[in-house]
Design a protein around this motif. Structure first.
Motif, PDB file in Angstrom:
ATOM      1  N   TRP A  34      51.175   9.518  74.157  1.00 46.40           N
ATOM      2  CA  TRP A  34      51.934   8.274  74.295  1.00 46.40           C
ATOM      3  C   TRP A  34      51.154   7.090  73.731  1.00 46.40           C
ATOM      4  O   TRP A  34      51.742   6.159  73.149  1.00 46.40           O
ATOM      5  CB  TRP A  34      52.292   8.010  75.762  1.00 46.40           C
ATOM      6  N   PHE A  35      49.827   7.131  73.869  1.00 49.35           N
ATOM      7  CA  PHE A  35      49.012   6.021  73.378  1.00 49.35           C
ATOM      8  C   PHE A  35      48.965   6.010  71.854  1.00 49.35           C
ATOM      9  O   PHE A  35      49.157   4.967  71.223  1.00 49.35           O
ATOM     10  CB  PHE A  35      47.595   6.117  73.941  1.00 49.35           C
ATOM     11  N   SER A  63      50.480   3.720  66.736  1.00 45.69           N
ATOM     12  CA  SER A  63      50.948   3.898  65.357  1.00 45.69           C
ATOM     13  C   SER A  63      52.290   3.206  65.134  1.00 45.69           C
ATOM     14  O   SER A  63      52.530   2.626  64.072  1.00 45.69           O
ATOM     15  CB  SER A  63      51.057   5.383  65.013  1.00 45.69           C
ATOM     16  N   ALA A  64      53.170   3.249  66.147  1.00 51.38           N
ATOM     17  CA  ALA A  64      54.472   2.586  66.017  1.00 51.38           C
ATOM     18  C   ALA A  64      54.303   1.077  65.857  1.00 51.38           C
ATOM     19  O   ALA A  64      55.035   0.433  65.092  1.00 51.38           O
ATOM     20  CB  ALA A  64      55.338   2.890  67.237  1.00 51.38           C
ATOM     21  N   THR A  65      53.322   0.520  66.554  1.00 53.31           N
ATOM     22  CA  THR A  65      53.059  -0.917  66.448  1.00 53.31           C
ATOM     23  C   THR A  65      52.586  -1.282  65.042  1.00 53.31           C
ATOM     24  O   THR A  65      53.066  -2.249  64.435  1.00 53.31           O
ATOM     25  CB  THR A  65      51.999  -1.347  67.477  1.00 53.31           C
ATOM     26  N   LEU A  66      51.652  -0.497  64.521  1.00 53.69           N
ATOM     27  CA  LEU A  66      51.144  -0.769  63.173  1.00 53.69           C
ATOM     28  C   LEU A  66      52.235  -0.617  62.118  1.00 53.69           C
ATOM     29  O   LEU A  66      52.374  -1.455  61.217  1.00 53.69           O
ATOM     30  CB  LEU A  66      49.983   0.175  62.853  1.00 53.69           C
ATOM     31  N   VAL A  67      53.010   0.456  62.237  1.00 54.40           N
ATOM     32  CA  VAL A  67      54.089   0.683  61.275  1.00 54.40           C
ATOM     33  C   VAL A  67      55.129  -0.429  61.363  1.00 54.40           C
ATOM     34  O   VAL A  67      55.634  -0.922  60.343  1.00 54.40           O
ATOM     35  CB  VAL A  67      54.751   2.057  61.520  1.00 54.40           C
ATOM     36  N   ILE A  71      56.743  -2.569  58.235  1.00 53.29           N
ATOM     37  CA  ILE A  71      58.119  -2.439  57.741  1.00 53.29           C
ATOM     38  C   ILE A  71      58.974  -3.661  58.059  1.00 53.29           C
ATOM     39  O   ILE A  71      59.950  -3.934  57.352  1.00 53.29           O
ATOM     40  CB  ILE A  71      58.798  -1.167  58.298  1.00 53.29           C
ATOM     41  N   LEU A  72      58.609  -4.416  59.086  1.00 54.15           N
ATOM     42  CA  LEU A  72      59.376  -5.627  59.382  1.00 54.15           C
ATOM     43  C   LEU A  72      59.193  -6.689  58.299  1.00 54.15           C
ATOM     44  O   LEU A  72      59.972  -7.644  58.222  1.00 54.15           O
ATOM     45  CB  LEU A  72      58.975  -6.192  60.748  1.00 54.15           C
TER      46      LEU A  72
END
Length: 419
Positions: free
Chosen positions: A167-168, A173-177, A181-182
């Motif tokens: 989960w960490f 990784s989701a935060t960095l991605v 992409i935003l």
């Protein structure tokens, strides 16, 4: 689908006069910026369009995908994987050229393009539904075969090697991605233009170190890759029955998975390139399969073959109650193509275990027969019996005929790495 993609690539290669070779020099010039013009319509330069597309293809397919191909198809699958990459260059050239030719240029100078655009424009409004179906399938594929596999592999590796909770690593990784992409295609292009060369050079450099450390086996490894492409060994991946078709299929499948030629995802990225010349961007795009499959995948396959890891078994311990699949088969069983267990080979009955050594049956794990088997209970050699039903239902009893929970039971032995 695999056959269709392969023969489409062969047709395009012949029809375009081996564009992989004739346009290769032009591709390098465009990537180096010789034809860049900031006034041309588009969002990113040629180089950033290339790295944006490569960022989605260079990854799990280059490592686990190649290892899986060699695991199941033997060294010869590397040859077919390499050839698939070469053929895929023509497919990538074609789909990305069309993406530039039929993209939409908006009043603010931004662009939108991809297979869904040229499907609608060339097939006509009556076939707009085809474009919609493609767009839906492409988005689904990106989430499933792209993001999900990459994220899972990363999280699972970090958990296994460093004990980091999935989960960490997923949240991190989701935060960095998300931060990338935003910012849209322009930020994606800037970030990937730095990351892709770095990770490519780091990976290839590390692989070449392994090659040089085993340089004396290089001629033999090249020979095995070429020879077994047409004459597969009788035993591959720990099982018998490898055939030419199996070797060919695994090489082609992993090659197509790695470079995504014909999938339609890369044209969306290349459609954002700053240029008036569709063919020029097509030439840039053909470099994708070259870098991803012809170079990186081939080097990965070479490392797997030259180190002998494709047929080497490793000591491992797994819990009978864990996720690792363990099957008990009759002694003397020969596994079939693909590691399949013959229907009449599943063991049913009672196995005597003395000082941890089972008698009268074999254990299968990771598509291979486990060697030097030891059965442990609480880190001690197990003495007792195993009641087996249909090869996968186990019950353990000690010498006093007292049942022991499978959660306490450990299988220790040598098997292939998980393919």
């Amino acid at each position: 689908m695999v056959v269709l993609l392969l023969f489409t690539g062969i047709f395009l290669t012949i029809r375009l006069g081996f564009v992989q070779i004739t346009r290769f020099g032009h591709s390098i010039k465009a990537i180096l910026g010789r034809y860049d013009n900031p006034l041309d319509p588009g969002d990113v330069p040629h180089y950033q369009a290339l790295t944006s597309a490569l960022s989605a293809t260079v990854g799990v397919g280059n490592i686990a995908g190649v290892a899986t191909a060699v695991h199941y198809g033997g060294p010869g699958s590397v040859f077919w994987l390499w050839l698939t990459g070469f053929i895929g260059m023509a497919t990538k050239f074609t789909e990305c050229t069309l993406a530039l030719k039929y993209r939409d240029v908006h009043p603010d100078g931004s662009v939108s393009g991809g297979p869904m655009y040229y499907m609608e424009k060339r097939l006509g409004r009556a076939f707009k539904w085809v474009a919609i179906v493609f767009a839906f399938c492409a988005a689904t594929s990106a989430l499933a075969t792209g993001n999900a596999i990459q994220a899972f592999t990363m999280a699972d590796s970090l958990r296994a090697d460093f004990g980091i909770p999935p989960w960490f690593s997923g949240l991190f990784s989701a935060t960095l991605v998300g931060l990338v992409i935003l910012g849209g295609i322009r930020r994606i292009g800037r970030v990937t233009s730095l990351l892709v060369p770095f990770m490519g050079v780091l990976y290839v450099g590390s692989a070449l170190v392994l090659v040089f450390l085993n340089i004396e086996r290089l001629p033999q490894a090249i020979y095995e890759i070429c020879y077994y492409a047409f004459s597969p060994p009788g035993v591959v991946g720990g099982f018998c029955g490898s055939t030419f078709v199996l070797t060919l299929t695994w090489g082609v499948k992993r090659g197509l998975f790695s470079n995504e030629a014909g999938q339609g995802s890369a044209p969306i990225a290349h459609a954002a390139a700053k240029t008036y010349e569709p063919v020029r961007e097509g030439a840039v795009a053909l470099m994708e399969p070259f870098v991803d499959t012809v170079v990186i995948c081939f080097i990965t396959g070479l490392v797997v073959v030259i180190t002998g890891a494709w047929h080497e078994k490793f000591e491992d311990s797994v819990n009978f109650a864990g996720r690792s699949a363990i099957t008990i088969v009759k002694e003397g069983t020969t596994l079939q193509t693909g590691g399949k267990i013959p229907s009449d080979a599943f063991y049913s009955g009672t196995i005597e275990v003395q000082q941890g050594v089972p008698v009268g049956a074999w254990f299968v794990r990771n598509h291979s027969i486990v060697e030097d088997v030891k059965i442990l209970v609480d880190s001690r050699h197990f003495d007792g019996t195993i009641e087996v039903k249909s090869g996968t239902d186990f019950r353990f009893f000690d010498k006093a005929n007292k049942e022991i929970s499978s959660e306490k039971m450990i299988l220790q032995g040598k098997s292939l790495l998980n393919g």
